[in-house]
Design a protein around this motif. Structure first.
Motif, short mmCIF file in Angstrom:
data_model
loop_
_atom_site.label_atom_id
_atom_site.label_comp_id
_atom_site.label_asym_id
_atom_site.label_seq_id
_atom_site.Cartn_x
_atom_site.Cartn_y
_atom_site.Cartn_z
N ARG A 166 83.54 133.64 -43.56
CA ARG A 166 83.39 135.00 -42.96
C ARG A 166 82.18 135.05 -41.84
O ARG A 166 82.25 135.70 -40.94
N ALA A 167 81.38 134.18 -41.86
CA ALA A 167 80.19 134.04 -40.88
C ALA A 167 80.69 133.79 -39.50
O ALA A 167 80.19 134.33 -38.50
N PHE A 168 81.95 133.25 -39.50
CA PHE A 168 82.34 132.81 -38.04
C PHE A 168 83.38 133.75 -37.48
O PHE A 168 83.92 133.66 -36.58
N GLN A 169 83.82 134.77 -38.33
CA GLN A 169 84.68 135.90 -37.92
C GLN A 169 84.23 136.40 -36.86
O GLN A 169 83.08 136.86 -36.66
N ASN B 246 83.49 137.10 -32.85
CA ASN B 246 82.97 136.36 -31.73
C ASN B 246 82.48 134.87 -31.93
O ASN B 246 82.71 134.00 -30.94
N ALA B 247 82.00 134.45 -33.16
CA ALA B 247 81.56 133.26 -33.20
C ALA B 247 82.79 132.17 -33.24
O ALA B 247 82.26 131.21 -32.68
N LEU C 14 83.71 131.80 -29.61
CA LEU C 14 82.85 130.99 -28.60
C LEU C 14 82.98 129.48 -28.90
O LEU C 14 83.01 128.75 -28.08
#
Lengths: 226, 185, 194
Positions: free
Chosen positions: C166-169, C171-172, C175
């Motif tokens: 979830r945290a990477f969903q 733009n993360a 990048l």
């Protein structure tokens, strides 16, 4: 053309308005919004070219951020001051010319008085012209607001941009060189994580920082929700 | 139409006036900064001297038709050394500009890197390693095998990077050869 | 000469890729790379404006700015050239080819603030390129931009089907993928000089 908002400049509006059409609280909000909530780099993914390119160290990030801040304050103020004199359909080119003027002023002054920094930041000083954050704030905010609010907003957004660059530069410098603002933090025995000061490291570091922000943002939101 | 043109024109004119003024104010300091930069490099590579080496130069045309500026170091009336800038075109990422100082005896009095874009932490050890550039001091065309150890020469390459030292050594060697045929005392 | 031009081209496309190594044009790189189709459209528009802009600014630099000692107007001049070109292209395309306009139209206004275009114009001056070198460099820069854009779009089309923490969903993950792409391109450095 009759598309201009008004032909005569209302006397002193936004300059020395007798009863200001804005309150101090409003100015505070204008300032605060740019720091995090509408942070160009972390929230809107704008102005990323300089943010990724020059942030190999915290100092470089700080210098780039301050140069951008100076351009933002100058251009937002002048856009706000002349907002009633510039017809709507040529406003973008007019704003771009104003911004380009201030960028060149910063460029020449840095070359004269901060020569080493100017060499390090190089190409990315003139490229402040095309930093979407600068034009974005000038057009979306300053062109419709009185001077004081335009300044508060540009300072907030500029400081937010600077903080983002210092944070990104700090993380990359810490991991890539083991130092912060040039001061050794991890000591000589630290094997530097070189990738973080190379181009790929810029993308990866920002990606990880965004993920961290998402993670903590989500956790915080959950707490509030409960 | 006229109002649009007038507004845009006025903005351009005001911008141009501001910039003309700023340009006028910064031109001398910028030129001075650039001069100081050259002067600093010259002072660091030349043997002790009493003149301003950047204003004491002559230009020679070398073998391939290009021009090279020779900066002269004087003590009193004697020329004690010459410095010249060479470019290593074969660095890992682009040109490396180098200032090389050579004394009357044809020995290197100092080497300074003017600009480079080598990889931080690998190729840029040439400037961050305190012992590497000073190693060249006192060496001449005859007493040194001009090449990195990997190629059978005398010069240490550093861990993780051979291309950068190879390029720098080649350029320094070329500076010595140029000086051998063009430096006059 | 042909060899030198080839070196300039290979260097601008692979070794010092405009997006992945020089960080120019990041906004469209992240903004328009969701679909390969739009990535190609954006590339075409950039390629055209970039090439024409660097040739025009090259001429202005030689014919006006340097002879009249007006280098301090460089940034203003360059950005005005780019902004007017974008307007011109928009008008011409709209009149002559509605199909092309539909494909490129939405990208055109975004191009004025694409720093890759101004970046090429400034780099050409810094390297004091001649005419053919300028032409080659700006075309290659556009191709390099397009290559990075299309590659990232390909990655993102696959990512859309993957399960992402979830945290990477958002733009993360984009990048981080761009970082890995940039890492791959680092393999090209040292290939040619310059």
């Amino acid at each position: 053309m009759s598309s201009a908002p008004s032909t005569a400049l209302p006397a002193g509006e936004g300059l020395v308005a007798p009863a200001p059409s804005f309150s101090l609280a409003e100015l505070g909000d204008d300032f605060r919004r740019g720091i995090w909530q509408e942070n160009g780099v972390f929230k809107q993914m704008l102005g990323l070219c300089p943010a990724l390119a020059v942030t190999t160290t915290a100092v470089n990030g700080l210098a780039m951020g301050l140069a951008t801040l100076a351009v933002m304050i100058a251009s937002s103020s002048s856009v706000s001051l002349f907002r009633n004199l510039i017809p709507a359909n040529v406003r973008i080119p007019a704003f771009i010319v104003m911004i380009a003027t201030f960028v060149t002023v910063v460029d020449l002054s840095m070359n004269a008085f901060a020569h080493e920094l100017h060499k390090t930041l190089g190409l990315f000083i003139p490229l402040i012209v095309v930093n979407c954050i600068v034009l974005g704030r000038a057009d979306a905010f300053a062109s419709k607001r009185p001077l004081a609010r335009a300044i508060a907003d540009s300072v907030g957004v500029g400081v937010g941009f600077t903080l983002a660059l210092v944070a990104l530069g700090g993380v990359r410098e810490l991991l890539g060189f083991g130092s912060l603002f040039g001061l050794s933090i991890f000591g000589a025995s630290y094997p530097p994580f070189l990738i973080f000061v190379l181009p790929p490291g810029a993308f990866i570091a920002l990606g990880l920082m965004l993920a961290a922000a998402n993670h903590y943002g989500a956790t915080a939101a959950k707490k509030v929700g409960n | 139409m006229s109002r649009m043109t007038l507004a845009l024109f006025t903005v351009c004119v005001i911008g141009a006036i501001i910039l003309a003024l700023v340009d006028r104010a910064t031109r001398a300091p910028i030129a001075e900064q650039q001069r100081q930069e050259v002067l600093r490099a010259l002072d660091s590579v030349l043997p002790p001297h009493t003149n301003s080496a950047d204003q004491d130069s002559r230009t020679v045309v070398v073998g391939d038709g290009s021009q090279v500026v020779l900066y002269l170091a004087r003590r009193g009336d004697n020329v004690v050394g010459t410095a010249l800038a060479v470019t290593a075109p074969d660095g890992y990422s682009g040109d490396i500009d180098i200032m090389v100082g050579i004394d009357r005896g044809g020995r290197i009095s100092g080497v300074a890197i003017l600009s480079h874009a080598e990889t931080p932490g690998l190729g840029d050890k040439m400037t961050t390693d305190r012992d590497w550039l000073p190693w060249f001091r006192g060496r001449s065309l005859t007493d040194t095998q001009w090449g990195v150890k990997k190629d059978g020469g005398d010069v240490d390459q550093f861990t993780g990077a051979t291309i950068t030292p190879r390029a720098v050594v080649g350029a320094i060697h070329r500076a010595l050869e140029l000086c051998a045929s063009h430096c006059r005392y | 000469m042909a060899g030198e031009l080839a070196l300039i081209a290979v260097s601008a496309i692979f070794v010092n890729n405009f997006v992945l190594a020089r960080f120019l044009g990041i906004c469209p790189f992240l903004g328009v790379s969701r679909k390969i189709e739009s990535a190609i459209g954006m590339t075409m528009a950039v390629l055209f404006v970039m090439t024409v802009a660097s040739v025009v600014t090259w001429l202005l630099e030689r014919l006006i700015l340097v002879p009249f000692d007006l280098q301090y107007l460089r940034t203003i001049t360059y950005i005005l050239v780019i902004a007017s070109l974008v307007q011109l292209v928009e008008m011409v395309v709209q009149k002559t080819s509605p199909v092309l306009y539909q494909a490129l139209g939405i990208f055109l206004p975004l191009i004025t603030t694409n720093c890759a275009i101004l970046g090429v114009a400034i780099l050409v001056r810094q390297k004091s390129y001649g005419f053919l070198e300028t032409l080659t460099f700006s075309l290659a820069a556009g191709v390099g931009f397009g290559l990075a854009l299309v590659l990232l779009a390909g990655l993102r089309e696959s990512l859309a089907l993957a399960r992402i923490p979830r945290a990477f969903q958002g733009n993360a993950i984009v990048l981080v993928s761009a970082g890995i792409l940039s890492l791959a391109f680092m393999g090209f450095s040292g290939l040619v000089r310059g």
